[in-house]
Design a protein around this motif. Structure first.
Motif, PDB file in Angstrom:
ATOM      1  N   SER A  35     -13.537  -1.043   1.582  1.00 42.59           N
ATOM      2  CA  SER A  35     -12.923  -0.430   2.766  1.00 42.59           C
ATOM      3  C   SER A  35     -13.956   0.454   3.434  1.00 42.59           C
ATOM      4  CB  SER A  35     -11.733   0.451   2.371  1.00 42.59           C
ATOM      5  OG  SER A  35     -10.828  -0.258   1.548  1.00 42.59           O
TER       6      SER A  35
ATOM      7  N   HIS B  15     -15.151   2.780   6.683  1.00 39.30           N
ATOM      8  CA  HIS B  15     -14.814   3.519   7.910  1.00 39.30           C
ATOM      9  C   HIS B  15     -16.136   3.891   8.570  1.00 39.30           C
ATOM     10  CE1 HIS B  15     -10.357   4.305   7.179  1.00 39.30           C
ATOM     11  NE2 HIS B  15     -10.765   3.565   6.166  1.00 39.30           N
TER      12      HIS B  15
ATOM     13  N   GLU C  23     -13.002   0.449  11.628  1.00 45.21           N
ATOM     14  CA  GLU C  23     -12.676   0.300  10.203  1.00 45.21           C
ATOM     15  C   GLU C  23     -12.669  -1.174   9.863  1.00 45.21           C
ATOM     16  OE1 GLU C  23      -9.701  -0.162   6.790  1.00 45.21           O
ATOM     17  OE2 GLU C  23      -9.603  -0.983   8.804  1.00 45.21           O
TER      18      GLU C  23
ATOM     19  N   SER D 255     -11.721  -3.525   6.322  1.00 32.98           N
ATOM     20  CA  SER D 255     -11.387  -3.630   4.900  1.00 32.98           C
ATOM     21  C   SER D 255     -11.397  -5.090   4.504  1.00 32.98           C
ATOM     22  CB  SER D 255     -10.012  -3.026   4.615  1.00 32.98           C
ATOM     23  OG  SER D 255     -10.073  -1.621   4.685  1.00 32.98           O
TER      24      SER D 255
ATOM     25  N   ALA E 212      -6.075   4.092  10.762  1.00 33.23           N
ATOM     26  CA  ALA E 212      -6.500   3.178   9.691  1.00 33.23           C
ATOM     27  C   ALA E 212      -6.486   3.959   8.386  1.00 33.23           C
ATOM     28  CB  ALA E 212      -7.895   2.632   9.967  1.00 33.23           C
TER      29      ALA E 212
ATOM     30  N   SER F  64      -7.017   3.471   4.207  1.00 38.38           N
ATOM     31  CA  SER F  64      -7.494   2.592   3.122  1.00 38.38           C
ATOM     32  C   SER F  64      -7.303   3.308   1.804  1.00 38.38           C
ATOM     33  CB  SER F  64      -8.986   2.276   3.295  1.00 38.38           C
ATOM     34  OG  SER F  64      -9.268   1.815   4.592  1.00 38.38           O
TER      35      SER F  64
ATOM     36  N   HIS G  61      -7.308   3.256  -2.355  1.00 39.63           N
ATOM     37  CA  HIS G  61      -7.705   2.615  -3.622  1.00 39.63           C
ATOM     38  C   HIS G  61      -6.971   3.352  -4.738  1.00 39.63           C
ATOM     39  CE1 HIS G  61     -11.232   0.065  -2.194  1.00 39.63           C
ATOM     40  NE2 HIS G  61     -10.740   0.627  -1.111  1.00 39.63           N
TER      41      HIS G  61
ATOM     42  N   VAL H 166      -8.408   7.833  -0.781  1.00 38.29           N
ATOM     43  CA  VAL H 166      -8.027   7.265   0.517  1.00 38.29           C
ATOM     44  C   VAL H 166      -9.028   7.678   1.585  1.00 38.29           C
ATOM     45  CG1 VAL H 166      -6.136   7.038   2.184  1.00 38.29           C
ATOM     46  CG2 VAL H 166      -5.616   7.550  -0.210  1.00 38.29           C
TER      47      VAL H 166
ATOM     48  N   GLU I 243      -5.475  -1.977  -4.248  1.00 34.85           N
ATOM     49  CA  GLU I 243      -5.989  -1.477  -2.965  1.00 34.85           C
ATOM     50  C   GLU I 243      -5.020  -1.865  -1.868  1.00 34.85           C
ATOM     51  OE1 GLU I 243      -8.465  -1.918   0.806  1.00 34.85           O
ATOM     52  OE2 GLU I 243      -7.363  -3.450  -0.278  1.00 34.85           O
TER      53      GLU I 243
ATOM     54  N   SER J 234      -4.921  -1.480   2.461  1.00 44.47           N
ATOM     55  CA  SER J 234      -5.470  -0.971   3.714  1.00 44.47           C
ATOM     56  C   SER J 234      -4.512  -1.314   4.839  1.00 44.47           C
ATOM     57  CB  SER J 234      -6.836  -1.587   4.008  1.00 44.47           C
ATOM     58  OG  SER J 234      -7.808  -1.032   3.152  1.00 44.47           O
TER      59      SER J 234
ATOM     60  N   ALA K 174      -1.112  -4.659   7.323  1.00 45.86           N
ATOM     61  CA  ALA K 174      -1.750  -4.191   6.089  1.00 45.86           C
ATOM     62  C   ALA K 174      -2.055  -5.380   5.191  1.00 45.86           C
ATOM     63  CB  ALA K 174      -0.843  -3.215   5.343  1.00 45.86           C
TER      64      ALA K 174
ATOM     65  N   GLN L 247      -2.930  -5.901   0.925  1.00 43.11           N
ATOM     66  CA  GLN L 247      -3.178  -5.268  -0.356  1.00 43.11           C
ATOM     67  C   GLN L 247      -3.677  -6.288  -1.373  1.00 43.11           C
ATOM     68  OE1 GLN L 247       0.340  -4.163  -3.026  1.00 43.11           O
ATOM     69  NE2 GLN L 247       1.294  -4.004  -1.018  1.00 43.11           N
TER      70      GLN L 247
END
Lengths: 260, 260
Positions: free
Chosen positions: A59, A61, A206, A208, B57, B59, B61, B101, B206, B208, B251, B253
């Protein structure tokens, strides 16, 4: 050693968790190193710091665009577990943070899939596609990465349409694209909003990505698509398949619509 | 003040960038606070730290599942720019990092869309859908969030099929879901792999999310789908639409297939 390996090499400073890197300006678009390339450099440092084989979830940024030249990746292993480790990795240049990344790293599975739900789209073979270089933009990256676009989705003024771009990617020196190279593949399409006539520098805010398997040798296929373009923002969802037709990477980015 | 606002409240410690929070065990699944709920708590602290209105945004983890009770969110504003600010925010409990995050925050656009590419799927109205509570699992979260599943995609043993789950979400107390509540919506579907018979605790590694607009009042529609299930890993791509039919959140994941 492939040109990609050389361009993404990292050197750990003794007794630290900092890696020295030389960003290669040849992997740029309009003088700014490509986002996927930068994520590959950073993910290489992060997986080394975590002592894991592959990045699984990355991810990023984007804070400021770096330039080609010396930079460093500062890493911190946040958690080292049995299955995965999580690392924070930040790219610094001239004492400014350029790109902040969380990486969860581990071992990519090589098992047969229990379910495959996103088939590779039908498109012409690489030799029947257009080089991404056939556009008005100078894309240094294309000296190192061979990108072919499905003619139906080439983002030229005479081919406006839905914001979808499909194509193929291979490393320019003929070396095999490894797992890390998938981070290039998820960001190698021209901005899909070009197909809406919104042409200009479109910075990623961003991105991911999930890596799902070590790709089989051969061309990688990609498809990028925007779902919503509103208020100057757009998303881009990218899927990458290897030559066996398996999904090997998935990513979504948030970007700003460029100004001409 | 809505129950969601209360459950996600954050209190900044004077002269610090640390926020005290009380994780509400009522927003859990099987005793573990829901991932989307945790991201909402953390994003609230991060946007406050950055002095911006909305997360754009997010993200996350996931390191260790926290439990209901006191915790803290430690924040660091990595960059404050003109358009957006980026914050690292980490949830800590009992001196252990639970969730790391990155949040890029700013102002959600309220402009008309230039392009809308992902139409809301056709599905029965909320009153004709099944409550998510009609499953063998104890889902505390459903005391606070009203989740209705399209009967065609309810993940029960007699309804196996492709790993897709669609439905509707609203806050249980009737308050209007705001932008932060979209982080709940992207993680509110039961794991899509249940429809493949892979039923069990499926931890998110994860997640995002992109938030795209402040939702219009009314039910939120969601669709979650897995593209690849292999080697014990699956992805889940979620899209959320508001009552006007606009995409308001997206999103993806990465999660582990649960063991029964």
């Amino acid at each position: 050693m492939s040109a990609f390996d050389r361009a993404t090499a990292v050197r750990r400073r003794a007794s630290t968790s900092t890696y020295d890197v030389d960003l290669d300006g040849g992997w740029s678009i309009g003088g700014r190193p490509n986002g996927g390339y930068l994520l590959a450099v950073i993910a290489r440092a992060a997986t080394d710091a975590a002592q894991r084989e592959h990045p699984l979830a990355v991810s990023g940024h984007f804070l400021r665009p770096p330039v080609g030249g010396p930079a460093e990746v500062r890493t911190e292993v946040v958690k080292a577990g049995r299955t995965v480790a999580t690392v924070r990795a930040t790219l610094w240049q001239d004492e400014r943070a350029c790109l902040d990344v969380l990486v969860t790293a581990g071992q990519l599975p090589d098992a047969d899939a229990d379910h495959v739900g996103t088939p590779m789209p039908a498109m012409p073979a690489p030799d029947e596609c257009r080089s991404r270089g056939d556009t008005p933009f100078r894309v240094e990256l294309l000296d190192h990465v061979d990108v072919r676009l499905d003619p139906a989705t080439v983002p030229t003024p005479d081919n406006a349409g839905a914001p979808v771009v499909r194509g193929w990617m291979a490393l320019g020196d003929g070396s095999v694209a490894d797992a890390l190279a998938l981070l290039l593949a998820v960001d190698v399409a021209p901005p899909t909003v070009f197909r809406l006539g919104l042409v200009g520098w479109a910075p990623t805010v961003e991105l991911s990505a999930l890596l799902r398997a070590v790709p089989a040798p051969g061309w990688l296929a990609f498809e990028a698509e925007a779902s919503l373009v509103a208020g100057g923002w757009f998303d881009e969802n990218a899927t990458v398949w290897d030559s066996s037709g398996r999904v090997v990477a998935q990513a979504r980015q948030l970007a700003l619509v460029g100004r001409p």
